[in-house]
Structure formats: structure tokens, C-alpha cells
Design an enzyme around this catalytic site. Structure first.
Site, PDB file in Angstrom:
ATOM      1  N   VAL A 171       4.776   1.062   0.307  1.00  0.00           N
ATOM      2  CA  VAL A 171       5.091  -0.051   1.369  1.00  0.00           C
ATOM      3  C   VAL A 171       5.295  -1.752   1.083  1.00  0.00           C
ATOM      4  CG1 VAL A 171       4.891  -1.381   3.342  1.00  0.00           C
ATOM      5  CG2 VAL A 171       4.718   1.141   3.130  1.00  0.00           C
ATOM      6  N   GLY A 190       1.505   5.243   1.505  1.00  0.00           N
ATOM      7  CA  GLY A 190       0.569   6.046   2.466  1.00  0.00           C
ATOM      8  C   GLY A 190       1.201   7.488   2.390  1.00  0.00           C
ATOM      9  N   GLY A 213       0.738  -1.110  -0.236  1.00  0.00           N
ATOM     10  CA  GLY A 213      -0.079   0.151   0.476  1.00  0.00           C
ATOM     11  C   GLY A 213       0.528   1.620  -0.085  1.00  0.00           C
ATOM     12  N   ASP A 256       2.779  10.839  16.529  1.00  0.00           N
ATOM     13  CA  ASP A 256       1.906  10.645  16.052  1.00  0.00           C
ATOM     14  C   ASP A 256       1.666   8.660  16.356  1.00  0.00           C
ATOM     15  OD1 ASP A 256      -0.289  10.392  13.625  1.00  0.00           O
ATOM     16  OD2 ASP A 256       1.077   9.156  12.225  1.00  0.00           O
ATOM     17  N   MET A 305       3.434   9.451   2.257  1.00  0.00           N
ATOM     18  CA  MET A 305       5.026   9.743   1.947  1.00  0.00           C
ATOM     19  C   MET A 305       5.702   8.519   1.709  1.00  0.00           C
ATOM     20  SD  MET A 305       6.628  12.090   6.057  1.00  0.00           S
ATOM     21  CE  MET A 305       8.207  11.642   5.631  1.00  0.00           C
ATOM     22  N   LYS A 325      10.105  -0.036   3.154  1.00  0.00           N
ATOM     23  CA  LYS A 325       9.237   0.905   2.382  1.00  0.00           C
ATOM     24  C   LYS A 325      10.025   1.893   1.617  1.00  0.00           C
ATOM     25  CE  LYS A 325       6.923   3.425   6.100  1.00  0.00           C
ATOM     26  NZ  LYS A 325       7.702   4.002   7.081  1.00  0.00           N
TER      27      LYS A 325
END
Length: 331
Positions: A67, A62, A60, A177, A64, A82
Site C-alpha cells: 500500500v 500485507g 506498508g 476478516d 497480498m 494498493k
């Protein structure tokens, strides 16, 4: 009162950007695979020590990075890789944050922190991280199952998160986070003794006030995080941010785990962050009357708008919660 610019992760309806939740429909997985196999340092067929990795499939994307599941050829194991998004290579701030994740997590050894195996750059200069591939579910998935966690399990979860955070904080690393999406249950753990990993230090900040090159510490603050879990001082520019911002987020997660609801709800991101700054701390007992009577005092401390009134360490928060819930084990 001035507010910094905000980089939101997901939205206020708790949509997760965790790799297990991402919809990869429509992505050209074969193109990604063929291109990245040749661009990674130590591509398959050129086994250079432990760095040879071959992309298997996309997990998937994100905000930034993408992955991937990959094989670390020379070690004979599958890993998660990543890779910073290509369009962000020209963004020095984004690339800096990505490298901060490497710098932060590679220093940590807690069994409850995700492990990094290798770091490097693609031929195009995109930084990548090879890390352990986690199987199981996230705390967000558990919370969304409509079944409240028993108090003993909440205490166990918080203790393990606190172990990871404490080591990070002692090393001068903030997570920034912390949220249920970034807490992962191991499939190997016993149902009576869950085992957790804390991951995604993508917005980690090194507590180095002497770092004049760090754009986070100089100039206009850019606030990063997830609105539902952001401490007030992360939102208001004049307030300093330190490890107690993570403690606030952990307090919010405790509230959600014990009551089944987040302390504040809002339809818009700005309404959510303003609630953390201005709204009174809600009563957990009003939402779940069978909790211990002293639970509200715990939350008035853990979620205080004033960092000085919060527990001053992650371990302290975990031990205070254990005391309230009747779990008197020491960390």
C-alpha cells in the site's frame, strides 16, 4: 470433523497487518517508487482522465499487497494505492481475491465503507486499487491504549460497523476478516460522535453459489481470516459460510470492546481456532461485573456456535446490543 487449510492474518497475539502498523525499515522505497511510477496505468505526465497517479511513499505491506501514498494527479488529491505483490501474480487464487475486493467494495455506498476512486492494472498486469487515504487511528490502536471504551461509544461503533456490513450483506458480499484492525476512526469526527470506516475487504466473498469458477466455492475449502475472530463454520469444512460469520466476528469484537479482553486466548493459531469451535462462550460479567446483567445473554446469542441462534442481521445485532446497553436508537 474436518478442518480446511487456514490462511492466517497476523498471529494469535493480535499482531496487526494494518498499514499504519507495518515496519518499513530496510525496504528500498526509492526503487519501489521509481519502478511503480512507470508501471501504473496513466503514469504521471500522461494524464488520462482521472487515472494518473504518482507514488509518493510506501505505507506498508500485507500478505497480498503493498500500500502506497500516491497523488491522483488529475483530481489533485492524495490517495492510497494498493498493488498486488509481484510474486503473487502467478497465483490465480490470490489475484482472484484481490479482484474480488474491487468487485465487492465498488458496489457499496455506505458512508462507513472505505471509498474506491479507481481500479486498473500496472504494465506488468498487477491489479491495483486507488482508494481514499484515511487519517486517524484504528479500533485496534484504541483497544491497545489500556482504556476501556465507554458503553455509549461501543454502541455507536457497533451501529456504524453494522451499517456498513448490512449494505454489504444485502448486496451479497461477505467481509470474512472483520477485526479491530479493519475499523478506522476519522480524525474529523467529534470526540462525542466518532465516525468510522470499515476497510480491507481483501478476503471478501461474493455470495454467488452459481459461480463454478470460484475456487472458494468449489473443491477443497481454504479458510481465510484472523483466528481470534473466526466463526466456527469458517473453520470446519462441512459447515456452510454466510453473512452470519461476519455477525459472529462482530460479536467477538463487542466482547473485546466491553471487557477489554478477547473471549478466547491461545498461544498457537490452531488452539485459537479450536477454541471457537469447541470452547464454551465465556461470561462477560465475570470479567467485568459492572456490565448490564443481560449482557451474557447477548453474547450467548451473538457468539453462538450455531449460526441459526445468532442475530440474523448486522442491524439486529446492533439494536440488541443498544437495548442491553440502554441505547434505544433505531438504525
Amino acid at each position: 470433523m474436518r478442518f480446511g487449510s487456514v490462511v492466517m492474518q497476523g498471529d494469535v497475539q493480535a499482531r496487526t497487518d494494518h498499514i499504519h502498523h507495518l515496519d518499513t525499515a530496510g525496504m528500498d522505497l526509492q526503487a519501489h517508487r521509481e519502478g511503480l511510477e512507470n508501471r501504473l496505468l496513466g503514469a504521471p505526465g500522461a494524464c488520462d482522465g482521472h487515472r494518473a497517479v504518482g507514488i509518493a511513499r510506501l505505507l506498508g505491506q500485507g500478505n497480498m499487497a503493498r500500500v502506497y501514498v500516491a497523488e491522483q494527479v488529475c483530481m489533485g488529491r492524495n490517495v492510497a494505492v494498493k498493488i498486488l505483490l509481484r510474486e503473487l501474480l502467478v497465483d490465480k487464487t490470490a489475484a482472484g481475491r484481490f479482484r474480488k475486493e474491487v468487485e465487492a467494495v465498488s458496489r457499496l455506498r455506505s458512508p462507513h465503507t472505505i471509498e474506491f476512486f479507481d481500479v486498473g492494472e500496472t504494465a506488468e498486469g498487477a491489479p491495483y486499487i486507488a482508494m481514499e487515504l484515511l487519517a486517524g487511528e484504528t479500533l485496534r490502536e484504541r483497544l491497545d491504549s489500556d482504556t476501556l471504551l465507554p458503553t455509549w461509544e461501543v454502541s455507536t461503533i457497533v451501529r456504524q460497523i453494522a451499517c456498513s456490513l448490512q449494505e454489504a450483506h444485502d448486496a451479497g458480499v461477505l467481509h470474512r476478516d472483520l477485526k479491530p484492525e479493519n475499523v478506522h476512526f476519522s480524525v474529523q469526527a467529534s470526540p462525542l460522535q466518532p465516525f468510522l470506516k470499515l476497510l480491507d475487504f481483501g478476503f471478501a466473498k461474493m455470495l454467488d453459489p452459481g459461480d463454478s469458477e470460484n475456487p472458494i466455492l468449489t473443491g477443497k475449502r481454504q479458510t481465510v481470516g484472523t483466528p481470534a475472530y473466526m466463526a466456527p463454520e469458517m473453520i470446519v469444512e462441512e459447515r456452510p459460510v454466510d453473512h452470519r460469520s461476519d455477525i459472529y466476528a462482530l460479536g467477538v469484537m463487542c466482547f473485546e470492546m466491553l471487557t477489554g479482553t478477547r473471549p478466547y486466548e491461545a498461544r498457537k493459531a490452531m488452539e485459537m481456532v479450536l477454541a471457537h469451535v469447541r470452547s464454551p462462550i465465556p461470561s462477560a460479567l465475570e470479567r467485568k461485573p459492572d456490565l448490564p446483567k443481560s449482557i451474557d445473554d447477548f453474547f450467548y446469542s451473538a457468539m453462538s456456535k450455531d449460526p441459526e441462534l445468532r442475530p440474523q442481521s448486522a442491524v439486529d445485532l446492533a439494536e440488541r446490543l443498544g437495548h442491553v446497553l440502554g441505547d434505544r436508537r433505531n438504525l
